[in-house]
Write a protein that holds these residues in place. Structure first.
Motif, PDB file in Angstrom:
ATOM      1  N   VAL A 172       0.824  -1.219   0.000  1.00 42.11           N
ATOM      2  CA  VAL A 172       0.000   0.000   0.000  1.00 42.11           C
ATOM      3  C   VAL A 172       0.853   1.262   0.000  1.00 42.11           C
ATOM      4  CG1 VAL A 172      -1.672   1.317   1.354  1.00 42.11           C
ATOM      5  CG2 VAL A 172      -1.976  -1.147   1.050  1.00 42.11           C
ATOM      6  N   HIS A 173       1.927   1.261   0.767  1.00 42.04           N
ATOM      7  CA  HIS A 173       2.692   2.492   0.948  1.00 42.04           C
ATOM      8  C   HIS A 173       3.918   2.610   0.055  1.00 42.04           C
ATOM      9  CE1 HIS A 173       0.083   3.334   4.268  1.00 42.04           C
ATOM     10  NE2 HIS A 173       0.496   2.285   4.962  1.00 42.04           N
ATOM     11  N   GLU A 174       4.409   1.489  -0.499  1.00 47.09           N
ATOM     12  CA  GLU A 174       5.664   1.554  -1.240  1.00 47.09           C
ATOM     13  C   GLU A 174       5.606   0.929  -2.632  1.00 47.09           C
ATOM     14  OE1 GLU A 174       8.829  -0.028   1.166  1.00 47.09           O
ATOM     15  OE2 GLU A 174       8.032   0.860   3.002  1.00 47.09           O
ATOM     16  N   MET A 175       4.645   0.048  -2.888  1.00 42.67           N
ATOM     17  CA  MET A 175       4.623  -0.689  -4.166  1.00 42.67           C
ATOM     18  C   MET A 175       3.232  -0.636  -4.793  1.00 42.67           C
ATOM     19  SD  MET A 175       6.992  -3.949  -2.970  1.00 42.67           S
ATOM     20  CE  MET A 175       7.420  -4.436  -4.643  1.00 42.67           C
ATOM     21  N   PRO A 176       2.771   0.552  -5.206  1.00 41.01           N
ATOM     22  CA  PRO A 176       1.412   0.685  -5.734  1.00 41.01           C
ATOM     23  C   PRO A 176       1.182  -0.064  -7.048  1.00 41.01           C
ATOM     24  CG  PRO A 176       2.672   2.698  -6.055  1.00 41.01           C
ATOM     25  CD  PRO A 176       3.489   1.834  -5.171  1.00 41.01           C
ATOM     26  N   CYS A 177       2.207  -0.199  -7.884  1.00 40.18           N
ATOM     27  CA  CYS A 177       2.022  -0.894  -9.161  1.00 40.18           C
ATOM     28  C   CYS A 177       1.815  -2.391  -8.947  1.00 40.18           C
ATOM     29  CB  CYS A 177       3.218  -0.647 -10.082  1.00 40.18           C
ATOM     30  SG  CYS A 177       3.427   1.074 -10.579  1.00 40.18           S
ATOM     31  N   THR A 178       2.581  -2.968  -8.033  1.00 44.08           N
ATOM     32  CA  THR A 178       2.398  -4.387  -7.700  1.00 44.08           C
ATOM     33  C   THR A 178       1.000  -4.608  -7.143  1.00 44.08           C
ATOM     34  OG1 THR A 178       4.758  -4.624  -7.220  1.00 44.08           O
ATOM     35  CG2 THR A 178       3.286  -6.306  -6.338  1.00 44.08           C
ATOM     36  N   LEU A 179       0.561  -3.712  -6.257  1.00 40.47           N
ATOM     37  CA  LEU A 179      -0.776  -3.843  -5.673  1.00 40.47           C
ATOM     38  C   LEU A 179      -1.854  -3.730  -6.742  1.00 40.47           C
ATOM     39  CD1 LEU A 179      -2.651  -4.078  -3.246  1.00 40.47           C
ATOM     40  CD2 LEU A 179      -2.426  -1.609  -2.895  1.00 40.47           C
ATOM     41  N   ALA A 180      -1.669  -2.852  -7.708  1.00 35.19           N
ATOM     42  CA  ALA A 180      -2.658  -2.687  -8.778  1.00 35.19           C
ATOM     43  C   ALA A 180      -2.784  -3.967  -9.601  1.00 35.19           C
ATOM     44  CB  ALA A 180      -2.273  -1.511  -9.669  1.00 35.19           C
ATOM     45  N   LEU A 181      -1.647  -4.604  -9.925  1.00 30.50           N
ATOM     46  CA  LEU A 181      -1.702  -5.864 -10.683  1.00 30.50           C
ATOM     47  C   LEU A 181      -2.357  -6.965  -9.864  1.00 30.50           C
ATOM     48  CD1 LEU A 181       1.761  -6.072 -12.514  1.00 30.50           C
ATOM     49  CD2 LEU A 181      -0.423  -5.190 -13.366  1.00 30.50           C
ATOM     50  N   LEU A 182      -2.107  -6.964  -8.572  1.00 31.76           N
ATOM     51  CA  LEU A 182      -2.723  -7.969  -7.700  1.00 31.76           C
ATOM     52  C   LEU A 182      -4.233  -7.780  -7.668  1.00 31.76           C
ATOM     53  CD1 LEU A 182      -2.187 -10.278  -5.633  1.00 31.76           C
ATOM     54  CD2 LEU A 182      -1.998  -8.521  -3.869  1.00 31.76           C
ATOM     55  N   GLU A 183      -4.690  -6.559  -7.522  1.00 35.69           N
ATOM     56  CA  GLU A 183      -6.122  -6.282  -7.451  1.00 35.69           C
ATOM     57  C   GLU A 183      -6.823  -6.569  -8.783  1.00 35.69           C
ATOM     58  OE1 GLU A 183      -6.702  -2.855  -4.100  1.00 35.69           O
ATOM     59  OE2 GLU A 183      -5.869  -2.228  -6.021  1.00 35.69           O
ATOM     60  N   ARG A 184      -6.102  -6.472  -9.866  1.00 33.99           N
ATOM     61  CA  ARG A 184      -6.684  -6.790 -11.187  1.00 33.99           C
ATOM     62  C   ARG A 184      -6.642  -8.280 -11.482  1.00 33.99           C
ATOM     63  NH1 ARG A 184      -3.303  -3.069 -15.073  1.00 33.99           N
ATOM     64  NH2 ARG A 184      -4.239  -4.489 -16.620  1.00 33.99           N
ATOM     65  N   GLY A 185      -5.983  -9.056 -10.628  1.00 31.72           N
ATOM     66  CA  GLY A 185      -5.894 -10.493 -10.839  1.00 31.72           C
ATOM     67  C   GLY A 185      -4.826 -10.890 -11.821  1.00 31.72           C
ATOM     68  N   VAL A 186      -3.983  -9.932 -12.236  1.00 29.00           N
ATOM     69  CA  VAL A 186      -2.917 -10.226 -13.200  1.00 29.00           C
ATOM     70  C   VAL A 186      -1.744 -10.915 -12.520  1.00 29.00           C
ATOM     71  CG1 VAL A 186      -1.279  -9.186 -14.834  1.00 29.00           C
ATOM     72  CG2 VAL A 186      -3.610  -8.281 -14.648  1.00 29.00           C
ATOM     73  N   LEU A 187      -1.504 -10.555 -11.262  1.00 31.34           N
ATOM     74  CA  LEU A 187      -0.380 -11.084 -10.495  1.00 31.34           C
ATOM     75  C   LEU A 187      -0.928 -11.913  -9.340  1.00 31.34           C
ATOM     76  CD1 LEU A 187       2.756 -10.608 -10.647  1.00 31.34           C
ATOM     77  CD2 LEU A 187       2.442  -8.960  -8.791  1.00 31.34           C
TER      78      LEU A 187
END
Length: 447
Positions: free
Chosen positions: A98-113
């Motif tokens: 949430v605080h340091e890796m927003p791009c990773t979190l976005a891919l996780l929330e989209r189900g890509v990662l």
């Protein structure tokens, strides 16, 4: 979406139509995998929000900075029906995403990662500064195609290489620090086996395996009928314990709890090996007989080195009983009884080894030093219990199993019940057919 909508969605999932063709089944599997990843992303956001909220509330009450995070990971673990150790990992991963890796979190929330690959990204960048971590996060996850199609090992290698490019010195410092984490651990394996793992510096780890493999090849060449893997395992045991190069029991004490019913009456109820778990009664009996044979003096026939410990139990329920103590610390005998009763940490979903003997009702609140008011806890759970808003109380009906009710700062309640103990054998005549049975009968009669 509120909690009611999430609950409704969960209730609808088992109703998915199964009368579909195989191509659709593949699509459903993919969609469900994406849902799992998206749920993990939402969990990360909720966890980070919980952490921030609790810390802010404690800061407003002037709680010392070092204590503001106490017990948060334990609450996360209880909510997720997980161990406190994993609760700490969930919390650390959530705050990093949430605080340091927003791009990773976005891919996780989209189900890509997947959640595991997001974990790899968080783990392998933990040595970087916040700014460098965010930079690497953008480089690897801003474009979904960067990691698309890569397996776990490939993702791990790519992240490590990128981290070394961003801050090679930080990666080297992490590698040097890792040497201090070397350790040997043991955990249960299926079929009454155990995994013994050694975390070593790479040079030492490779050397240990290569030496065992080399010596196993020499033994194989001499015509040994064991497999190469069996010989390597036996060599490892031999060189650590001094036992012969076979799979026989080494000369090490193993605490074993077995009922008289299973030992004397050929019962099927499993025994309990401390540090492992349930083992078949027949195997436990075999171990005990082998221990007796191994400790008989060939000249005198004495069996003085065979030790049996008495466990006091309710004859109807099998619940352990104990006498009260006025001491603040649990005496050795009472502490041992709690260890045997609880087996592992009594916090729900935590199966860590017992490290502390805790007063459920604290001593400062006149809690007695008794088995009823005692609980075996791991260090992390005991420290969390001391945080603001945590409390617990014992619940035990006469002759019933020991129970604890835990209250968390958010008002949630969790129950913990001690595992069942072996049932005692009804009093009757028993036919003695082995040396160990004779020793046990004489011991019980002497008691």
């Amino acid at each position: 979406m509120d909690i009611a909508a999430v609950t409704e969605f969960l209730a609808e999932l088992p109703k998915l139509d199964r009368a579909i063709d195989d191509a659709t089944r593949i699509d459903v599997l993919r969609a469900l995998e994406e849902v799992k990843a998206a749920c993990a992303g939402v969990q990360a956001r909720v966890t980070a929000d919980l952490d921030a909220s609790i810390r802010t509330e404690r800061a407003d009450r002037d709680v010392p900075v070092a204590q503001r995070g106490r017990g948060i990971a334990n609450q996360v673990a209880l909510a997720r029906r997980d161990s406190p150790f994993r609760g700490g990992r969930h919390l650390g991963m959530a705050t990093a995403l949430v605080h340091e890796m927003p791009c990773t979190l976005a891919l996780l929330e989209r189900g890509v990662l997947s959640e595991w690959r997001a974990t790899i990204l968080v783990r392998e960048t933990a040595c970087l500064t916040r700014e460098d971590r965010t930079e690497l996060d953008y480089a690897l996850c801003a474009d979904p195609a960067t990691l698309d199609g890569l397996g776990d090992q490939a993702v791990c290698a790519k992240v490590r290489a990128a981290a070394a490019e961003v801050d090679a010195e930080a990666v080297v410092r992490r590698a040097r620090k890792a040497v201090s984490d070397r350790r040997v651990t043991s955990r249960p394996a299926p079929d009454t086996m155990a995994y013994v793992s050694a975390l070593l510096p790479v040079a030492q780890g490779v050397a240990v395996h290569a030496t065992l493999a080399r010596d196993a090849d020499s033994i194989l060449a001499a015509g040994d009928e064991r497999t190469r893997s069996q010989i390597m395992a036996d060599l490892l045991v031999s060189r650590v314990t001094g036992a012969p190069h076979t799979a026989t029991a080494p000369p090490i004490t193993v605490n074993l709890v077995i009922s008289d019913r299973a030992l004397l009456d050929r019962g099927s109820e499993p025994a309990y090996a401390q540090g492992y778990g349930p083992v078949p009664a027949a195997l436990a009996g075999h171990w005990i007989n082998e221990a007796v044979k191994a400790t008989i003096d060939p000249e005198t026939g004495d069996e003085a080195r065979v030790t049996l410990r008495r466990l006091y139990a309710n004859p109807h329920s099998g619940a352990l009983t104990a006498t009260e103590s006025q001491a603040r610390c649990f005496p050795a005998g009472l502490a041992r009884l709690i260890d045997l009763r609880d087996r592992t940490c009594r916090t729900p979903w935590c199966d860590a080894p017992i490290r502390h003997h805790d007063h459920i009702q604290p001593r400062e609140h006149d809690g007695p030093t008794t088995a009823h008011n005692g609980a075996g806890l791991c260090a992390a759970c005991n420290y969390a219990k001391q945080g603001a808003g945590w409390n617990a109380k014992p619940h035990q009906l006469p002759g019933g199993p020991h129970k604890i009710e835990i209250h968390t700062p958010t008002g949630h309640r969790y129950r913990s019940t001690a595992p069942p103990l072996p049932k005692p054998l009804p009093f009757r005549e028993v036919q003695i057919s082995s040396p160990v049975e004779r020793i046990l009968i004489e011991y019980l009669h002497a008691a």
